[in-house]
Design a protein around this motif. Sequence first.
Motif: not given
Length: 222
Positions: A1-8, A82-84, A115-120
């Motif tokens: 899962m990469l940053v581009k998938d959950f950037i705000t 994981l790096e994030v 938190v939401d991304v890690c839960a997923d």
Amino acid sequence: MLVKDFITKEIPVLKSFDTGDYALTLMDDYKLKHLPVVSDDSFYYKGIISEKELLSYSDLSVNIGNIYLAESPSVRLETHLLEVLALITRNKLSLLPVISDQDIYEGVVTRERLVDVCADFCQADAPGSTIILEVSPTDYSVTDIARIIESNNAHILSLQTHPEDTNGQLLITLKIDAEDASAVIRSFERFNYTVVWHFMENGMVDDIFQQRMNELIHYMNI
């Protein structure tokens, strides 16, 4: 899962002409402790400023451009989750700016979103059961653990390890797709694995435990 998938991209940025008062107001509005700072004429990333840093100034009418930015952590769009997580935790950040290869600001990853991304990522909300094993690091084998689980017609959804500081043992947290994990637990115990905790919606292990509790309460009331 990469940053581009959950950037705000909804979080505002600061520029050199913005004041400390304005920055603190934005932080309060968005419930953040940090905000990114970009150049005035473009979105070139310059760093982040913290609430703690701003509150150290007696005059909050000072422009952001006159404040030295001690921190400039950032990640690229192709950075892994994981790096994030490591950077946000290590630097105690409420957000982490995302930049392009040319250092142009693209958005942020907020701690709340993380938190939401890690839960997923961990399949925390997926139907199934959670089991925690304790093993010696020298006995740890993903292959053996997967074989035991799959021999009971179940599959691993996620697996995390954590070393215990007290005894040097390894705690293995498993999320499996079986809602009744009693057969898996019995198999682990048969192969001399220590099951230190488990959670499942229903199952024979829970039923037996409840029956014994009822018997104990009945005995105490005699």
